[in-house]
Scaffold this motif. Sequence first.
Motif, mmCIF file in Angstrom:
data_model
loop_
_atom_site.group_PDB
_atom_site.id
_atom_site.type_symbol
_atom_site.label_atom_id
_atom_site.label_comp_id
_atom_site.label_asym_id
_atom_site.label_seq_id
_atom_site.Cartn_x
_atom_site.Cartn_y
_atom_site.Cartn_z
ATOM 1 N N TYR A 274 0.832 -1.199 0.000
ATOM 2 C CA TYR A 274 0.000 0.000 0.000
ATOM 3 C C TYR A 274 0.867 1.249 0.000
ATOM 4 O O TYR A 274 1.863 1.337 0.731
ATOM 5 C CB TYR A 274 -0.936 0.005 1.215
ATOM 6 C CG TYR A 274 -1.967 -1.102 1.145
ATOM 7 C CD1 TYR A 274 -3.146 -0.936 0.432
ATOM 8 C CD2 TYR A 274 -1.738 -2.346 1.758
ATOM 9 C CE1 TYR A 274 -4.090 -1.963 0.336
ATOM 10 C CE2 TYR A 274 -2.674 -3.372 1.674
ATOM 11 C CZ TYR A 274 -3.842 -3.167 0.962
ATOM 12 O OH TYR A 274 -4.765 -4.188 0.868
ATOM 13 N N TYR A 276 0.631 4.601 1.096
ATOM 14 C CA TYR A 276 -0.092 5.554 1.914
ATOM 15 C C TYR A 276 0.348 6.988 1.624
ATOM 16 O O TYR A 276 1.523 7.248 1.384
ATOM 17 C CB TYR A 276 0.111 5.258 3.399
ATOM 18 C CG TYR A 276 -0.407 3.893 3.815
ATOM 19 C CD1 TYR A 276 -1.772 3.619 3.820
ATOM 20 C CD2 TYR A 276 0.468 2.868 4.187
ATOM 21 C CE1 TYR A 276 -2.251 2.371 4.201
ATOM 22 C CE2 TYR A 276 0.003 1.618 4.568
ATOM 23 C CZ TYR A 276 -1.364 1.378 4.567
ATOM 24 O OH TYR A 276 -1.826 0.142 4.927
ATOM 25 N N GLN A 279 2.127 8.712 6.901
ATOM 26 C CA GLN A 279 2.220 7.673 7.909
ATOM 27 C C GLN A 279 1.508 8.109 9.185
ATOM 28 O O GLN A 279 1.569 9.273 9.583
ATOM 29 C CB GLN A 279 3.683 7.355 8.219
ATOM 30 C CG GLN A 279 4.447 6.743 7.051
ATOM 31 C CD GLN A 279 3.867 5.416 6.614
ATOM 32 O OE1 GLN A 279 3.592 4.535 7.441
ATOM 33 N NE2 GLN A 279 3.670 5.250 5.310
ATOM 34 N N ASP A 372 -3.575 6.205 5.984
ATOM 35 C CA ASP A 372 -3.067 5.396 7.088
ATOM 36 C C ASP A 372 -3.741 5.697 8.422
ATOM 37 O O ASP A 372 -3.156 5.470 9.490
ATOM 38 C CB ASP A 372 -1.547 5.565 7.212
ATOM 39 C CG ASP A 372 -0.889 4.385 7.932
ATOM 40 O OD1 ASP A 372 -1.442 3.279 7.872
ATOM 41 O OD2 ASP A 372 0.179 4.579 8.545
ATOM 42 N N HIS A 421 -4.067 -0.781 14.995
ATOM 43 C CA HIS A 421 -3.611 -0.456 13.646
ATOM 44 C C HIS A 421 -3.177 -1.721 12.913
ATOM 45 O O HIS A 421 -3.435 -1.879 11.706
ATOM 46 C CB HIS A 421 -2.435 0.527 13.749
ATOM 47 C CG HIS A 421 -2.247 1.360 12.521
ATOM 48 N ND1 HIS A 421 -1.034 1.880 12.157
ATOM 49 C CD2 HIS A 421 -3.115 1.752 11.548
ATOM 50 C CE1 HIS A 421 -1.163 2.569 11.041
ATOM 51 N NE2 HIS A 421 -2.410 2.507 10.648
ATOM 52 N N ASN A 422 -2.549 -2.628 13.616
ATOM 53 C CA ASN A 422 -2.105 -3.887 13.002
ATOM 54 C C ASN A 422 -3.287 -4.782 12.635
ATOM 55 O O ASN A 422 -3.210 -5.555 11.670
ATOM 56 C CB ASN A 422 -1.153 -4.632 13.941
ATOM 57 C CG ASN A 422 0.226 -3.982 13.998
ATOM 58 O OD1 ASN A 422 0.631 -3.288 13.065
ATOM 59 N ND2 ASN A 422 0.936 -4.184 15.095
ATOM 60 N N GLN A 424 -5.951 -3.699 11.398
ATOM 61 C CA GLN A 424 -6.356 -3.135 10.115
ATOM 62 C C GLN A 424 -5.445 -3.596 8.992
ATOM 63 O O GLN A 424 -5.899 -3.988 7.912
ATOM 64 C CB GLN A 424 -6.336 -1.606 10.213
ATOM 65 C CG GLN A 424 -6.851 -0.860 8.999
ATOM 66 C CD GLN A 424 -7.073 0.615 9.316
ATOM 67 O OE1 GLN A 424 -7.875 0.960 10.168
ATOM 68 N NE2 GLN A 424 -6.350 1.489 8.632
ATOM 69 N N LYS A 425 -4.156 -3.577 9.234
ATOM 70 C CA LYS A 425 -3.196 -3.987 8.212
ATOM 71 C C LYS A 425 -3.308 -5.476 7.899
ATOM 72 O O LYS A 425 -3.152 -5.897 6.745
ATOM 73 C CB LYS A 425 -1.778 -3.615 8.650
ATOM 74 C CG LYS A 425 -1.544 -2.102 8.697
ATOM 75 C CD LYS A 425 -0.128 -1.760 9.130
ATOM 76 C CE LYS A 425 0.084 -0.251 9.111
ATOM 77 N NZ LYS A 425 0.035 0.309 7.741
ATOM 78 N N SER A 426 -3.580 -6.260 8.927
ATOM 79 C CA SER A 426 -3.775 -7.692 8.701
ATOM 80 C C SER A 426 -5.055 -7.948 7.905
ATOM 81 O O SER A 426 -5.085 -8.816 7.026
ATOM 82 C CB SER A 426 -3.844 -8.412 10.047
ATOM 83 O OG SER A 426 -4.090 -9.792 9.872
ATOM 84 N N GLU A 430 -1.772 -6.814 4.218
ATOM 85 C CA GLU A 430 -0.564 -6.058 3.897
ATOM 86 C C GLU A 430 0.689 -6.874 4.208
ATOM 87 O O GLU A 430 0.785 -7.520 5.263
ATOM 88 C CB GLU A 430 -0.541 -4.743 4.693
ATOM 89 C CG GLU A 430 0.635 -3.855 4.347
ATOM 90 C CD GLU A 430 0.554 -2.471 4.973
ATOM 91 O OE1 GLU A 430 1.552 -1.730 4.884
ATOM 92 O OE2 GLU A 430 -0.509 -2.138 5.543
#
Length: 445
Positions: A274, A276, A279, A372, A421-422, A424-426, A430
């Motif tokens: 991604y 972004y 950050q 982000d 936040h992780n 979301q990334k998972s 990502e």
Amino acid sequence: MQLFEHFDTKAQTLYDTLRLAGYENEIIVIEDDGFLPEHFVTPYRYFANYQVPEDACPLYFNQVDIPRYWEIIGSNDEAKVNDMGQVRANIFYHHESKPRIVSHVEWLDSQGRLQYVDHYTQHGVYFAQTVYNLAGEKILRRYLDQQGREVIYENFVAQSIIVNWQGKAHHFNDKVQYVQFFLQALNKNMERFVINSLGLPFLVLYHLDKPGSDLIFWQEQSGGHVPGNMSLILQGDHLRNYHVIVPDKEEYECLKQQLGANEQQRLLPAGYLYDYARQNTYTANIVTMTNSDQIHHLEAIVKACPKATFHIGAVTEMSDKLTAFDDYPNVKLFPTIERATVNKLYQSCDIYLDINEGGEIINAVQTAFDHDLLILGYRDTAHNAAVTAPENLFEKGENAAQLIQVLKDIQLKKRYFQVRHNYQKSHVHEITRKAFNQVMTRVTK
């Protein structure tokens, strides 16, 4: 080359991933909606020899050509053409462009039935028309060049296509033949394609009379069963060689368990990259975009988080219910917000609260993800499940107690913020560029 049937959100994600990983391929999109990036290649652009006009300018809603005495009435979300109070057309905007830019217009008959749709490009060029029958079913679509001449005629009933090109009319019995003719006309190297569909793009390649090695990114859900086309290509022994790459880890494991050892060699897990716009800096600056004053438990949330700053934007005027929040020192209101201010908020905030009733405005949640921001919201009013982790959605009952507790936790410790936040990334699968390129090296060497 990358070959997509439609350039939707999934195709965009794959395209961005390959670009960020360093794979700058030619992009071909079969279905042209008129608003694709200018460097993309489509059958329409190629056969019509489409050129960006020197005075290129998108079509604004009140520039649609209408009969005398009819009128256009528009809002930020849509516009209509009225004739003495009767709606004769619906004007649709391209919501990822500047406000009120027309993508297509649905024209209605005197009975309010859909007759035909006029399609426009991002440069304001009228390039296609779709005709419907009285039952509201598509029967044909005509694509026109910039001189108004018919270039492509697609009959949805007979499923046939005619291309008028280089002084000849080329007839095709189906879309596979049509796309193959287009690829041959491009005269490009067809050694490798990247596709994301086992539908039309796969059928085009499967019936292509040329050897090659293709990559299929599986972005769907199999529902616990290996699709027939996937099972076929994983067995091997075809003129073209295939590998299937699955970004979703759970989907990959589900498919793998149903395959034999030889088939598993052609199935690989991956993920997405991604790009972004900035950050996340883990501050308690919170933003919400809404055109409704129905923001459940907003007062309770604002009172429970006095150290957080809430920025609330709307593209329209705000009701008295919302303007009353101006009395809170940690709330900043932005009625009739301008695009420049929206951009500034997304640059300075780190949390997006998706808690408003009604529709999503200005692609707010996706834009939050692109910047982000950590996206938190209510489970039953979430506007974009694709980029919102289920772990970050809560029940709005009990005065939003769950959401309030999470907001307090992530303000207390950065580690708690990072955990959310992780999630979301998972959820969006990502991975790092290094990990992605390791997979690509295995299938392209």
